[in-house]
Design a protein around this motif. Structure first.
Motif, PDB file in Angstrom:
ATOM      1  N   ILE A   1     -27.366  10.765  -9.516  1.00 47.80           N
ATOM      2  CA  ILE A   1     -26.783   9.427  -9.634  1.00 47.80           C
ATOM      3  C   ILE A   1     -26.013   9.340 -10.950  1.00 47.80           C
ATOM      4  O   ILE A   1     -26.525   9.668 -12.023  1.00 47.80           O
ATOM      5  CB  ILE A   1     -27.862   8.341  -9.565  1.00 47.80           C
ATOM      6  N   LEU A   2     -24.780   8.910 -10.822  1.00 49.86           N
ATOM      7  CA  LEU A   2     -23.875   8.665 -11.941  1.00 49.86           C
ATOM      8  C   LEU A   2     -23.910   7.174 -12.261  1.00 49.86           C
ATOM      9  O   LEU A   2     -23.940   6.347 -11.347  1.00 49.86           O
ATOM     10  CB  LEU A   2     -22.476   9.104 -11.512  1.00 49.86           C
ATOM     11  N   TYR A   3     -23.898   6.814 -13.545  1.00 46.24           N
ATOM     12  CA  TYR A   3     -23.964   5.390 -13.895  1.00 46.24           C
ATOM     13  C   TYR A   3     -23.385   5.161 -15.289  1.00 46.24           C
ATOM     14  O   TYR A   3     -23.136   6.103 -16.047  1.00 46.24           O
ATOM     15  CB  TYR A   3     -25.402   4.873 -13.819  1.00 46.24           C
ATOM     16  N   ALA A   4     -23.161   3.902 -15.611  1.00 42.41           N
ATOM     17  CA  ALA A   4     -22.701   3.489 -16.938  1.00 42.41           C
ATOM     18  C   ALA A   4     -23.857   2.841 -17.685  1.00 42.41           C
ATOM     19  O   ALA A   4     -24.668   2.128 -17.101  1.00 42.41           O
ATOM     20  CB  ALA A   4     -21.536   2.513 -16.821  1.00 42.41           C
ATOM     21  N   SER A   5     -23.920   3.076 -18.987  1.00 42.41           N
ATOM     22  CA  SER A   5     -25.023   2.553 -19.791  1.00 42.41           C
ATOM     23  C   SER A   5     -24.513   2.113 -21.153  1.00 42.41           C
ATOM     24  O   SER A   5     -23.582   2.698 -21.701  1.00 42.41           O
ATOM     25  CB  SER A   5     -26.101   3.628 -19.966  1.00 42.41           C
TER      26      SER A   5
END
Length: 399
Positions: free
Chosen positions: A111-115
């Motif tokens: 899973i790719l995500y922004a943080s």
């Protein structure tokens, strides 16, 4: 004479009989599934096993019954006449779930995500291994990198980069963070990009003509054209349609479908509360979306003609946003906020909303139950578990 008197008394009361609906669910692979029968009985949108449920003493009218079980979503509508004078007027509704459709979703892939830190906002991109929970950082800049999306082959990443001061544009890079290339360059904001299933085109959101609208372009950034006023484009797996959110046509946020040539626009939701963030299942037969129609930010799943949406996160005081399907179509990832205290209940603020930060969660497609029940057999899996950061915009690839 006694029967005649009874009949007369019943007629005076409109009816002495009653209406009854029997809901039968077959299959389900022995796993929990969701039966939404709130029209028949208040608060009966619950997880349970396949079987038979009976609902009695029903008035005349139209009713809706839905089942969500992994890859299976179906809604039935029925009409009940006035109850009979004597006896029971019975209707049966049967759902047959295909074998394997409700098997547990596979905890595999990335899973790719922004943080971003919660105190000093500086968005960067990360990945998390779904099986192990191991986190890897892809970007570390002073710019804000947000809204990432895996390419169909999982080898590239679409994202937005920039700040309000430096402008925001659509970029692409390799899966390891290398070879960044800018695809849009405009004085107004470009963002919210999504790949076509073949990787040849990109839908994105821009304010370059004043309003917020969806545009299409080739994968190299060329041949840009306006499609429709709206945002949050989601390309159907067959490449022919785009689901999107817009407030331009009804005055509030609704979900629509439109063909990629700009024809055939169709409204899918109809509610005064916000419906947003549609995402297609891998088989192209279902949509998941976020909604405020039940008081909080919750997830709905739709099948069939996509106009019948079923609430699958029954927890008004939590936040479930940015949903994405698992590659096998039986699970969901989302950005959620749900801090649980030592007493096993949500820790809430003065408005009753859940405290804490946004993390990336996993959940079976049938969702979880919390409100109006102490039976909570399914709990979302928190993959990121960071108390000092917000994680948003999950995108799930199979490897």
């Amino acid at each position: 004479m006694r029967y005649a008197a009874t009949l007369t008394a019943c007629m005076a009361l409109a009816a002495c009989g009653s209406n009854e609906v029997v809901v039968e669910i077959e299959g389900g692979d022995g796993q929990l599934l969701r039966l939404d029968a709130q029209d028949l009985q208040m608060h009966h949108n619950r997880l349970g096993k396949a079987g038979t449920s009976t609902y009695s003493d029903l008035k005349s009218g139209d009713y809706r019954v839905s089942v969500v079980a992994g890859e299976y979503v179906e809604t039935r509508r029925l009409t009940l006449d006035s109850p009979p004078v004597t006896g029971v007027g019975r209707q049966r509704v049967k759902f047959s779930i295909p074998s394997g459709a409700n098997a547990p979703f596979e905890r595999t892939g990335t899973i790719l995500y922004a943080s971003t830190p919660t105190r000093v906002r500086n968005w960067d991109l990360f990945t998390v291994d779904v099986a192990s929970g191991e986190v890897s950082r892809l970007t570390d800049t002073y710019e804000a990198e947000k809204q990432p999306k895996w390419s169909p082959d999982g080898r590239q990443i679409l994202f937005t980069m920039g700040t309000v001061m430096s402008n925001i544009d659509v970029w692409v890079m390799n899966a390891d963070g290398s070879d960044r290339r800018r695809l849009t360059e405009h004085a107004e904001r470009d963002q919210g990009a999504a790949w076509s299933p073949d990787g040849g085109r990109i839908a994105f959101v821009s304010q370059r003509e004043g309003d917020v609208a969806i545009y299409l372009m080739d994968a190299d950034g060329g041949n840009k054209r306006r499609l429709v006023e709206g945002r949050e484009p989601a390309w159907s797996p067959d490449g022919r349609r785009i689901a999107f959110t817009s407030s331009a046509f009804e005055g509030n946020d609704e979900i629509y479908l439109i063909d990629v040539d700009g024809s055939g626009m169709r409204r899918l939701t109809e509610h005064k509360k916000i419906d947003q963030q549609p995402a297609w299942s891998p088989d192209g037969l279902r949509l998941v979306m976020a909604s405020e129609r039940f008081g909080g930010q919750e997830l709905l799943v739709a099948g069939g003609d996509l106009t019948e949406q079923v609430r699958v996160t029954v927890a008004e005081n939590t936040f479930e946003l940015n949903p994405a399907w698992s590659p096998d179509g039986r699970g969901l990832a989302y950005s959620g906020k749900m801090k649980i205290g030592e007493d096993g209940e949500f820790v809430t603020d003065e408005r009753g909303r859940s405290r804490g930060t946004f993390d990336i969660y996993l959940l079976p497609a049938a969702g979880f139950d919390w409100d109006d029940t102490t039976e909570r057999p399914v709990m979302p899996v928190n993959l990121t578990r960071t108390d000092d950061r917000d994680e948003r915009s999950p995108s799930w690839r199979a490897f």
